[in-house]
Write an enzyme that holds these catalytic residues in place. Structure first.
Site, PDB file in Angstrom:
ATOM      1  N   THR A   1       0.832  -1.198   0.000  1.00  9.30           N
ATOM      2  CA  THR A   1       0.000   0.000   0.000  1.00  9.30           C
ATOM      3  C   THR A   1       0.873   1.257   0.000  1.00  9.30           C
ATOM      4  OG1 THR A   1      -1.629   1.236   1.272  1.00  9.30           O
ATOM      5  CG2 THR A   1      -0.192  -0.170   2.533  1.00  9.30           C
TER       6      THR A   1
ATOM      7  N   SER B   1      -1.536   3.184  10.762  1.00  9.41           N
ATOM      8  CA  SER B   1      -2.566   2.361  11.412  1.00  9.41           C
ATOM      9  C   SER B   1      -1.936   0.986  11.601  1.00  9.41           C
ATOM     10  CB  SER B   1      -3.833   2.235  10.542  1.00  9.41           C
ATOM     11  OG  SER B   1      -3.592   1.368   9.448  1.00  9.41           O
TER      12      SER B   1
ATOM     13  N   TYR C   1      -3.117  -1.658  10.527  1.00  8.43           N
ATOM     14  CA  TYR C   1      -3.192  -2.300   9.205  1.00  8.43           C
ATOM     15  C   TYR C   1      -2.012  -1.884   8.340  1.00  8.43           C
ATOM     16  CZ  TYR C   1      -3.969  -2.162   4.244  1.00  8.43           C
ATOM     17  OH  TYR C   1      -3.751  -2.234   2.887  1.00  8.43           O
ATOM     18  N   HIS C   2      -1.813  -0.571   8.191  1.00  5.90           N
ATOM     19  CA  HIS C   2      -0.738  -0.123   7.308  1.00  5.90           C
ATOM     20  C   HIS C   2       0.622  -0.638   7.804  1.00  5.90           C
ATOM     21  CE1 HIS C   2      -3.812   2.899   5.900  1.00  5.90           C
ATOM     22  NE2 HIS C   2      -3.214   2.674   4.752  1.00  5.90           N
TER      23      HIS C   2
ATOM     24  N   LYS D   1       1.549  -4.032   6.603  1.00  4.46           N
ATOM     25  CA  LYS D   1       2.093  -4.039   5.238  1.00  4.46           C
ATOM     26  C   LYS D   1       3.598  -3.750   5.257  1.00  4.46           C
ATOM     27  CE  LYS D   1      -1.644  -4.547   2.672  1.00  4.46           C
ATOM     28  NZ  LYS D   1      -1.865  -5.723   1.820  1.00  4.46           N
TER      29      LYS D   1
HETATM   30  P1  NAD Z   1     -11.108  -7.355   0.504  1.00  6.33           P
HETATM   31  O1  NAD Z   1     -11.315  -7.364   1.968  1.00  6.33           O
HETATM   32  O2  NAD Z   1     -12.242  -7.038  -0.380  1.00  6.33           O
HETATM   33  O3  NAD Z   1     -10.529  -8.782   0.051  1.00  6.33           O
HETATM   34  C1  NAD Z   1      -9.544  -9.483   0.764  1.00  6.33           C
HETATM   35  C2  NAD Z   1      -9.831 -10.971   0.577  1.00  6.33           C
HETATM   36  O4  NAD Z   1      -8.810 -11.718   1.240  1.00  6.33           O
HETATM   37  C3  NAD Z   1     -11.154 -11.383   1.200  1.00  6.33           C
HETATM   38  O5  NAD Z   1     -11.933 -12.131   0.286  1.00  6.33           O
HETATM   39  C4  NAD Z   1     -10.742 -12.209   2.417  1.00  6.33           C
HETATM   40  O6  NAD Z   1     -11.681 -13.228   2.728  1.00  6.33           O
HETATM   41  C5  NAD Z   1      -9.398 -12.763   1.981  1.00  6.33           C
HETATM   42  N1  NAD Z   1      -8.497 -13.086   3.103  1.00  6.33           N
HETATM   43  C6  NAD Z   1      -8.128 -12.290   4.139  1.00  6.33           C
HETATM   44  N2  NAD Z   1      -7.295 -12.933   4.948  1.00  6.33           N
HETATM   45  C7  NAD Z   1      -7.108 -14.175   4.414  1.00  6.33           C
HETATM   46  C8  NAD Z   1      -6.351 -15.302   4.807  1.00  6.33           C
HETATM   47  N3  NAD Z   1      -5.608 -15.307   5.926  1.00  6.33           N
HETATM   48  N4  NAD Z   1      -6.382 -16.417   4.028  1.00  6.33           N
HETATM   49  C9  NAD Z   1      -7.133 -16.443   2.895  1.00  6.33           C
HETATM   50  N5  NAD Z   1      -7.876 -15.396   2.481  1.00  6.33           N
HETATM   51  C10 NAD Z   1      -7.854 -14.270   3.232  1.00  6.33           C
HETATM   52  O7  NAD Z   1      -9.876  -6.386   0.220  1.00  6.33           O
HETATM   53  P2  NAD Z   1      -9.457  -5.666  -1.141  1.00  6.33           P
HETATM   54  O8  NAD Z   1      -9.976  -4.293  -1.126  1.00  6.33           O
HETATM   55  O9  NAD Z   1      -9.727  -6.538  -2.291  1.00  6.33           O
HETATM   56  O10 NAD Z   1      -7.890  -5.578  -0.931  1.00  6.33           O
HETATM   57  C11 NAD Z   1      -7.060  -6.627  -1.406  1.00  6.33           C
HETATM   58  C12 NAD Z   1      -5.598  -6.295  -1.137  1.00  6.33           C
HETATM   59  O11 NAD Z   1      -5.261  -5.088  -1.806  1.00  6.33           O
HETATM   60  C13 NAD Z   1      -5.277  -6.098   0.328  1.00  6.33           C
HETATM   61  O12 NAD Z   1      -4.050  -6.704   0.615  1.00  6.33           O
HETATM   62  C14 NAD Z   1      -5.184  -4.611   0.487  1.00  6.33           C
HETATM   63  O13 NAD Z   1      -4.282  -4.276   1.490  1.00  6.33           O
HETATM   64  C15 NAD Z   1      -4.683  -4.176  -0.878  1.00  6.33           C
HETATM   65  N6  NAD Z   1      -5.118  -2.818  -1.220  1.00  6.33           N
HETATM   66  C16 NAD Z   1      -6.446  -2.515  -1.339  1.00  6.33           C
HETATM   67  C17 NAD Z   1      -6.819  -1.209  -1.642  1.00  6.33           C
HETATM   68  C18 NAD Z   1      -8.258  -0.792  -1.775  1.00  6.33           C
HETATM   69  O14 NAD Z   1      -8.528   0.409  -1.962  1.00  6.33           O
HETATM   70  N7  NAD Z   1      -9.213  -1.705  -1.719  1.00  6.33           N
HETATM   71  C19 NAD Z   1      -5.836  -0.241  -1.828  1.00  6.33           C
HETATM   72  C20 NAD Z   1      -4.499  -0.581  -1.685  1.00  6.33           C
HETATM   73  C21 NAD Z   1      -4.146  -1.882  -1.382  1.00  6.33           C
HETATM   74  N1  USQ Z   2     -11.401   9.949   4.356  1.00  5.51           N
HETATM   75  C1  USQ Z   2     -12.280  10.988   4.519  1.00  5.51           C
HETATM   76  N2  USQ Z   2     -13.614  10.711   4.551  1.00  5.51           N
HETATM   77  C2  USQ Z   2     -14.101   9.462   4.421  1.00  5.51           C
HETATM   78  C3  USQ Z   2     -13.212   8.392   4.244  1.00  5.51           C
HETATM   79  C4  USQ Z   2     -11.855   8.669   4.218  1.00  5.51           C
HETATM   80  O1  USQ Z   2     -11.878  12.146   4.645  1.00  5.51           O
HETATM   81  O2  USQ Z   2     -15.335   9.280   4.475  1.00  5.51           O
HETATM   82  C5  USQ Z   2      -9.956  10.211   4.290  1.00  5.51           C
HETATM   83  C6  USQ Z   2      -9.127   9.447   5.317  1.00  5.51           C
HETATM   84  O3  USQ Z   2      -9.046  10.146   6.529  1.00  5.51           O
HETATM   85  C7  USQ Z   2      -7.802   9.305   4.610  1.00  5.51           C
HETATM   86  C8  USQ Z   2      -8.173   9.250   3.137  1.00  5.51           C
HETATM   87  O4  USQ Z   2      -9.504   9.739   3.036  1.00  5.51           O
HETATM   88  O5  USQ Z   2      -7.038  10.447   4.806  1.00  5.51           O
HETATM   89  C9  USQ Z   2      -8.130   7.847   2.562  1.00  5.51           C
HETATM   90  O6  USQ Z   2      -8.914   7.010   3.403  1.00  5.51           O
HETATM   91  P1  USQ Z   2      -9.583   5.668   2.832  1.00  5.51           P
HETATM   92  O7  USQ Z   2     -10.482   5.137   3.884  1.00  5.51           O
HETATM   93  O8  USQ Z   2     -10.127   5.899   1.491  1.00  5.51           O
HETATM   94  O9  USQ Z   2      -8.294   4.754   2.597  1.00  5.51           O
HETATM   95  P2  USQ Z   2      -7.308   4.065   3.631  1.00  5.51           P
HETATM   96  O10 USQ Z   2      -7.844   3.964   4.993  1.00  5.51           O
HETATM   97  O11 USQ Z   2      -5.973   4.704   3.466  1.00  5.51           O
HETATM   98  O12 USQ Z   2      -7.241   2.574   3.077  1.00  5.51           O
HETATM   99  C10 USQ Z   2      -7.542   2.212   1.734  1.00  5.51           C
HETATM  100  C11 USQ Z   2      -7.700   0.709   1.705  1.00  5.51           C
HETATM  101  C12 USQ Z   2      -6.388   0.060   2.111  1.00  5.51           C
HETATM  102  C13 USQ Z   2      -5.267   0.588   1.232  1.00  5.51           C
HETATM  103  C14 USQ Z   2      -5.207   2.100   1.244  1.00  5.51           C
HETATM  104  C15 USQ Z   2      -4.248   2.650   0.222  1.00  5.51           C
HETATM  105  O13 USQ Z   2      -8.748   0.311   2.585  1.00  5.51           O
HETATM  106  O14 USQ Z   2      -6.499  -1.345   1.988  1.00  5.51           O
HETATM  107  O15 USQ Z   2      -4.048   0.071   1.693  1.00  5.51           O
HETATM  108  O16 USQ Z   2      -6.493   2.624   0.882  1.00  5.51           O
HETATM  109  S1  USQ Z   2      -3.385   4.057   0.794  1.00  5.51           S
HETATM  110  O17 USQ Z   2      -4.371   5.031   1.277  1.00  5.51           O
HETATM  111  O18 USQ Z   2      -2.631   4.577  -0.288  1.00  5.51           O
HETATM  112  O19 USQ Z   2      -2.566   3.618   1.908  1.00  5.51           O
END
Ligand code: NAD
Ligand code: USQ
Length: 512
Positions: free
Chosen positions: A262, A297, A299-300, A303
């Protein structure tokens, strides 16, 4: 068929080992979410919406009941036609390491030796938002694809009383539909990658040339609910990735790992963000070092730990890996998910899993003010989900070299939250929507006004043709949100997780 499983058994002997693994893992790792008596109905139809955590009582189970049909159990491990792989996921055979030279798909230089043969790609997390779209895209492009997923994300939604804006079919129906439309089979392995035995069996069954790893707990707010969710997030993500690295080393040395990282790993430094590495001169000496990480966070941070483990194993074991530092993804439709309503992707809009632009479009559609947190100067990289699938395909088609830890910044444009709100307001007005914005006290700890300039040229150099955020995309996303607006639970929109209030006490999240 009614089926009772006693989860006190060390090793449930029955049926699909995979579902047992899923539930046992869920039980041990997600005790914060489950209850002493727990009844789950799994069916191919969608669960009723708006279920609260209280309705899905949350205490660790001694036993639970799964009601399903016999045919559904058979499909828990949905296999392709190859006879040699029948029942492999259920087996526990000790796998044998393969020599690099024994892999017919790679030449001595590590490049694929038979370009006419479709590559075998394992998509971990293939039932999720990015993973589903990617699995279909790769299958459509001729790759042989297997989805590995524990379905834990569907469980989390259920437990928090959340739901996708769009109705999503069960994974089994999704794959049946894909096969019916295209004639292509996507194999399915249901299990948790934190369970190494399951993962080993899966690797030996499918024999991937590339693994795309999306399978993590991906919500920053989820990881900040309470201690147990923070612990779950880091265990699930870090151990899962570590297991994938060990599986590659042990069984598929030449397999290319494409890992979803991320952009948030970098934080918001007051200098330009490079792609993975920065060259620094310090006291007269120069070195190229991993770019500093300042995640914000649990979560982050998971990563960041993943990235360190991957970088180390590339060096130590010669693993080939690409870390895709992805920005925030928006949109819902891809060419493949648009083919049939049963292939429709999920779209999260709630305060836990919903991301900024997707949320704003749904908020505009239902007449909820756009929720800008704090001053709204928070700037991030964003990309269309159609570019997520394109980027992953480019990474697979151009694999990293053995021992290389390659980092790509995967986004196409950067926006502040205020800029997104302004764009959605303008697009909404064109559709006759009255779009308002409110400033919500920021539930997160993050800079609200800051410098941000992140490089993102490497994927473009490989051929990425970006879908930039356009009026037509906003129009289509807004119309999509309007189409499904009756499914929106407006009580789920405001943020409910505070970075500062996180504590050890388990938090009950429920829709009231
Ligand atoms: P999502 O929650 O929709 O999908 C994740 C999937 O992984 C789910 O189907 C879940 O059941 C599965 N999973 C989780 N833990 C598991 C485990 N231990 N074993 C097997 N399956 C497992 O999430 P997403 O939005 O599709 O994100 C996918 C990936 O992309 C993540 O790693 C996330 O960090 C990354 N990512 C997402 C975004 C975004 O905006 N959605 C942005 C940047 C990075
Ligand atoms: N934000 C708002 N209002 C909202 C939702 C979010 O102002 O209603 C702000 C947040 O405070 C943050 C920004 O928008 O500053 C992005 O937040 P987000 O919820 O869209 O994204 P984030 O929490 O960073 O996480 C998402 C995905 C995560 C991925 C990440 C990429 O859930 O899996 O890793 O985007 S990145 O942001 O580049 O780290």
């Amino acid at each position: 068929m009614m089926l009772s499983l006693d989860v006190r058994l060390q090793r449930p002997l029955l049926l699909s080992r995979c579902i047992c693994i899923f539930w046992l893992e869920s039980n041990s790792k997600m005790a914060h979410l489950l209850s002493t008596s727990f009844s789950v109905k799994i069916s191919s139809s969608n669960r009723p919406r708006g279920q609260t955590l209280n309705q899905v009582r949350a205490v660790l189970p001694n036993s639970f009941t799964i009601k399903t049909s016999k045919s559904h159990f058979k499909r828990l491990v949905s296999k392709g036609d190859r006879a040699r792989k029948s029942c492999v996921v259920l087996a526990t055979a000790v796998p044998v390491s393969k020599e690099v030279s024994a892999n017919p798909r790679y030449g001595s230089d590590g490049s694929p030796s038979d370009s006419s043969k479709p590559q075998r790609v394992m998509v971990i997390g293939g039932d999720g938002y990015c993973g589903w779209a990617t699995a279909l895209h790769l299958s459509n492009k001729g790759y042989e694809v297997a989805i590995v997923d524990s379905l834990v994300r569907r469980l989390m939604d259920h437990q928090l009383g959340l739901d996708s804006l769009t109705p999503i079919s069960s994974i089994h129906n999704r794959l049946r539909c894909w096969k019916a439309i295209t004639g292509k089979t996507i194999e399915l392995y249901i299990g948790d990658v934190c369970d190494f035995e399951f993962l080993s069996d899966t690797f030996n069954s499918f024999e991937p040339d590339a693994v795309v790893h999306f399978g993590e707990q991906r919500s920053a707010p989820y990881s900040m609910i309470d201690r147990s969710r923070a612990v779950f997030t880091q265990k699930n993500n870090v151990i899962g990735t570590l297991n994938v690295l060990f599986a590659i080393k042990e069984f598929r040395e030449q397999c290319h790992l494409v890992k979803l990282g991320t952009m948030g790993e970098y934080g918001t430094p007051n200098i330009d963000i490079e792609e993975g590495y920065i060259t620094i001169t310090h006291n007269g000496r120069t070195d190229t070092l991993p770019y500093p990480k300042q995640a914000s966070s649990f979560y982050h941070l998971s990563k960041v730990h993943d990235s360190n483990n991957i970088a180390f194993t590339c060096k130590a074991w010669g693993i080939r890996a690409t870390d895709l530092n992805q920005g925030v993804v928006y949109g819902v439709k891809t060419d493949e998910t648009s083919m049939h309503e049963q292939l429709c992707n999920r779209l999260d809009y709630d305060g836990v899993f919903g991301t900024a632009l997707n949320r704003f479009c749904v908020q505009a559609a239902v007449g909820h003010p756009l929720t800008v947190y704090g001053k709204g100067g928070q700037t991030r990289g964003y990309l269309d989900i159609r570019d997520t699938v394109q980027c992953v395909e480019l990474a697979i088609a151009n694999p990293a070299n053995p021992g290389e830890f390659r980092v790509f910044n995967q986004f196409t444009e950067q926006f502040s939250v205020n800029e997104l709100a302004a764009l959605v307001t303008k697009a909404g007005k064109k559709l006759g929507l009255d779009v308002q914005t409110i400033s919500v006290p920021n539930p997160r700890v993050e800079a609200e006004e800051h410098y941000y300039n992140a490089k993102h040229t490497k994927l473009i150099e490989l051929g990425l043709k970006p879908h930039l955020l356009s009026d037509s995309l906003l129009d289509s996303l807004l119309n999509f949100a309007i189409e499904f607006k009756d499914r929106v639970d407006t009580k789920q929109i405001m943020p409910s997780v505070s970075w500062k209030k996180i504590g050890v006490k388990p938090q009950t999240m429920s829709a009231n």
